[in-house]
Write an enzyme that holds these catalytic residues in place. Sequence first.
Site, short mmCIF file in Angstrom:
data_model
loop_
_atom_site.label_atom_id
_atom_site.label_comp_id
_atom_site.label_asym_id
_atom_site.label_seq_id
_atom_site.Cartn_x
_atom_site.Cartn_y
_atom_site.Cartn_z
N ASN A 7 -12.45 2.22 -5.75
CA ASN A 7 -11.18 2.69 -5.86
C ASN A 7 -10.67 3.10 -4.52
OD1 ASN A 7 -11.27 1.61 -8.45
ND2 ASN A 7 -11.44 3.78 -9.27
N TYR B 49 0.72 -1.24 -0.04
CA TYR B 49 0.07 -0.12 0.11
C TYR B 49 0.76 1.35 -0.10
CZ TYR B 49 -4.10 -3.03 0.34
OH TYR B 49 -4.93 -3.77 -0.07
N ARG C 118 1.72 2.10 -3.46
CA ARG C 118 0.41 2.67 -4.33
C ARG C 118 0.12 4.07 -3.70
NH1 ARG C 118 -4.03 -1.84 -3.74
NH2 ARG C 118 -5.18 -0.55 -4.80
N ALA D 151 -12.65 4.62 -20.93
CA ALA D 151 -13.46 5.58 -20.16
C ALA D 151 -13.12 6.89 -20.55
CB ALA D 151 -12.84 5.40 -18.68
N SER E 70 -14.57 -4.79 -13.24
CA SER E 70 -14.75 -6.10 -14.24
C SER E 70 -16.08 -6.93 -13.67
CB SER E 70 -13.41 -6.97 -13.88
OG SER E 70 -13.36 -7.19 -12.46
N LEU F 263 -13.84 -1.47 -21.03
CA LEU F 263 -12.97 -1.76 -22.18
C LEU F 263 -13.24 -3.15 -22.68
CD1 LEU F 263 -10.41 -0.32 -23.23
CD2 LEU F 263 -8.94 -1.82 -21.95
N GLU F 264 -14.09 -3.97 -21.84
CA GLU F 264 -14.59 -5.18 -22.24
C GLU F 264 -15.90 -5.32 -21.72
OE1 GLU F 264 -11.27 -7.58 -21.29
OE2 GLU F 264 -11.52 -7.26 -19.17
N HIS G 6 -14.71 0.96 -0.75
CA HIS G 6 -13.57 -0.14 -0.20
C HIS G 6 -12.58 0.84 0.48
CE1 HIS G 6 -14.66 -3.08 -3.71
NE2 HIS G 6 -15.48 -3.02 -2.56
C1 BV8 Z 1 -18.02 -8.49 1.77
C2 BV8 Z 1 -9.43 -2.87 -1.56
C3 BV8 Z 1 -19.23 -9.39 3.51
C4 BV8 Z 1 -8.10 -3.50 -1.62
C5 BV8 Z 1 -10.94 -4.51 -2.50
C6 BV8 Z 1 -20.76 -13.06 -2.89
C7 BV8 Z 1 -20.34 -13.92 -4.01
C8 BV8 Z 1 -18.92 -14.28 -4.11
C9 BV8 Z 1 -17.91 -13.73 -3.26
C10 BV8 Z 1 -18.40 -13.03 -2.32
C11 BV8 Z 1 -19.73 -12.42 -2.07
N1 BV8 Z 1 -19.87 -11.84 -0.96
C12 BV8 Z 1 -18.58 -11.55 -0.59
C13 BV8 Z 1 -17.87 -12.36 -1.36
C14 BV8 Z 1 -16.26 -12.13 -0.91
C15 BV8 Z 1 -15.52 -11.28 -1.75
C16 BV8 Z 1 -15.47 -11.37 -3.16
O1 BV8 Z 1 -16.26 -10.64 -3.82
N2 BV8 Z 1 -14.39 -12.08 -3.61
C17 BV8 Z 1 -14.46 -12.26 -4.99
C18 BV8 Z 1 -12.89 -12.09 -5.55
C19 BV8 Z 1 -15.27 -13.24 -5.49
N3 BV8 Z 1 -16.01 -9.73 -1.26
C20 BV8 Z 1 -15.80 -9.41 -0.25
O2 BV8 Z 1 -14.84 -9.89 1.05
C21 BV8 Z 1 -16.26 -7.90 0.36
N4 BV8 Z 1 -16.70 -8.14 1.60
O3 BV8 Z 1 -18.60 -8.84 1.09
O4 BV8 Z 1 -18.08 -8.63 3.30
C22 BV8 Z 1 -19.46 -9.26 5.05
C23 BV8 Z 1 -20.57 -9.62 5.64
C24 BV8 Z 1 -20.72 -9.52 6.88
C25 BV8 Z 1 -19.83 -9.31 7.67
C26 BV8 Z 1 -18.48 -8.87 7.28
C27 BV8 Z 1 -18.10 -9.02 5.74
C28 BV8 Z 1 -14.93 -6.82 0.36
C29 BV8 Z 1 -14.56 -6.76 -1.05
C30 BV8 Z 1 -13.56 -5.59 -0.84
C31 BV8 Z 1 -12.11 -6.10 -1.07
N5 BV8 Z 1 -11.17 -4.85 -1.41
N6 BV8 Z 1 -10.20 -3.49 -2.67
C32 BV8 Z 1 -7.21 -2.76 -2.47
O5 BV8 Z 1 -7.66 -1.97 -3.45
O6 BV8 Z 1 -6.28 -3.02 -2.51
S1 BV8 Z 1 -11.52 -5.11 -4.03
C33 BV8 Z 1 -10.54 -4.65 -5.46
O7 BV8 Z 1 -11.26 -5.02 -6.47
C34 BV8 Z 1 -10.51 -3.16 -5.50
O8 BV8 Z 1 -11.15 -2.48 -4.62
C35 BV8 Z 1 -11.14 -3.09 -6.89
O9 BV8 Z 1 -11.74 -1.95 -7.16
C36 BV8 Z 1 -12.24 -3.99 -6.75
C37 BV8 Z 1 -12.76 -4.43 -8.01
O10 BV8 Z 1 -11.91 -4.66 -9.13
P1 BV8 Z 1 -12.05 -3.59 -10.37
O11 BV8 Z 1 -12.03 -2.33 -9.71
O12 BV8 Z 1 -13.36 -4.15 -11.06
O13 BV8 Z 1 -10.58 -3.72 -11.05
P2 BV8 Z 1 -10.36 -4.93 -12.09
O14 BV8 Z 1 -8.99 -5.02 -12.61
O15 BV8 Z 1 -11.23 -6.24 -11.74
O16 BV8 Z 1 -11.16 -4.69 -13.58
C38 BV8 Z 1 -10.89 -3.48 -14.11
C39 BV8 Z 1 -11.95 -3.31 -15.46
O17 BV8 Z 1 -11.57 -1.95 -15.77
C40 BV8 Z 1 -11.79 -4.45 -16.51
O18 BV8 Z 1 -12.81 -4.84 -16.75
C41 BV8 Z 1 -10.93 -3.80 -17.53
O19 BV8 Z 1 -11.34 -3.93 -18.86
C42 BV8 Z 1 -11.52 -2.37 -17.40
N7 BV8 Z 1 -10.67 -1.17 -17.77
C43 BV8 Z 1 -9.29 -1.17 -17.95
N8 BV8 Z 1 -8.73 -0.05 -18.76
C44 BV8 Z 1 -9.97 0.56 -18.91
C45 BV8 Z 1 -11.08 -0.12 -18.44
N9 BV8 Z 1 -12.34 0.44 -18.74
C46 BV8 Z 1 -12.45 1.46 -19.27
N10 BV8 Z 1 -11.27 2.48 -19.72
C47 BV8 Z 1 -9.97 1.72 -19.65
N11 BV8 Z 1 -9.00 2.62 -19.77
#
Ligand code: BV8
Length: 237
Positions: free
Chosen positions: A93, A57, A60, A221, A179, A204-205, A110
């Site tokens: 973010n 962190y 970043r 974006a 995503s 982007l996709e 987040h």
């Molecule tokens: C919670 C902080 C409950 C850290 C982050 C239900 C089903 C399945 C799983 C779960 C569920 N409920 C909970 C879960 C578990 C988990 C989860 O979802 N796991 C996933 C992996 C399956 N969720 C959690 O744990 C969450 N907590 O639900 O708690 C609870 C209930 C009771 C009591 C206690 C708790 C907490 C989730 C938060 C985790 N922290 N971030 C850090 O930033 O280092 S998540 C992390 O992923 C970031 O915040 C990020 O923002 C986030 C999502 O990713 P994206 O932003 O989408 O980024 P990514 O790279 O994936 O995609 C980028 C996209 O942009 C792509 O599609 C790309 O094509 C596009 N792109 C690229 N360039 C461009 C563009 N688009 C346009 N223009 C461009 N130029």
Amino acid sequence: MDQYPARIVVLTGAGISAESGLATFRGEDGLWEGHRVEDVATPEAFGRDPALVHKFYNARRAQLAEVEPNAAHLALARLEAEWPGAFLLVTQNVDNLHERAGSKQLIHMHGENSKAWCIACDRRSPWSAPIGEDSPCPECRAVGALRPDIVWFGEMPYDMDRIEEALRDCDLFVSIGTSGAVYPAAGFVQTARYCGARTLEMNLEPSIGSIYFGESRIGRAGELVPAWVDELLAATS
Ligand code: BV8
């Protein structure tokens, strides 16, 4: 029921900051390719190896001083300022580019990497320097109690009640640069749809949840968002 002017909720993810030079999470330049998720973005990882998590962190946070908001961030701030209806921006973010672009109706669900959270006194402080295991809390002076103010996996995202109320009430839900891999954010489109909102994705996709969106615009974006804001504001003049 669609109201005029529409009540708008926008969700952003790492993709909106990509054109500012910040790495996304799941692309080839992905942060998580550099680090395994379980190594850095969980409370267990922090308990197991706080130095590694601080290093991840701190790197970043330092990068925030080298990047600027891009045209997409600026367009969303303009929309908030000029839109006659309700507007809420929810971001996944942890960077500070939306607020630096001028966004005010903003929720960091987040957390924010430009804040430190003291687990001794539970207070949060603005923080731009590296955080270490020996960093004292500026409020209570406790040493070794600071963590980045980030919501890790398994932790409850911030302001969920306020977000869910806005999703239920909105007429238009727009998702930008995410995503759709992480919950609960990935489920927001379904809540909005169920409550009668129109839904638009700009990415982007196609995201994982693309099938839930009424409309999907594929591209960068930095081009799609300013054009969409111009289109929306032209309709109000
Ligand atoms: C919670 C902080 C409950 C850290 C982050 C239900 C089903 C399945 C799983 C779960 C569920 N409920 C909970 C879960 C578990 C988990 C989860 O979802 N796991 C996933 C992996 C399956 N969720 C959690 O744990 C969450 N907590 O639900 O708690 C609870 C209930 C009771 C009591 C206690 C708790 C907490 C989730 C938060 C985790 N922290 N971030 C850090 O930033 O280092 S998540 C992390 O992923 C970031 O915040 C990020 O923002 C986030 C999502 O990713 P994206 O932003 O989408 O980024 P990514 O790279 O994936 O995609 C980028 C996209 O942009 C792509 O599609 C790309 O094509 C596009 N792109 C690229 N360039 C461009 C563009 N688009 C346009 N223009 C461009 N130029």
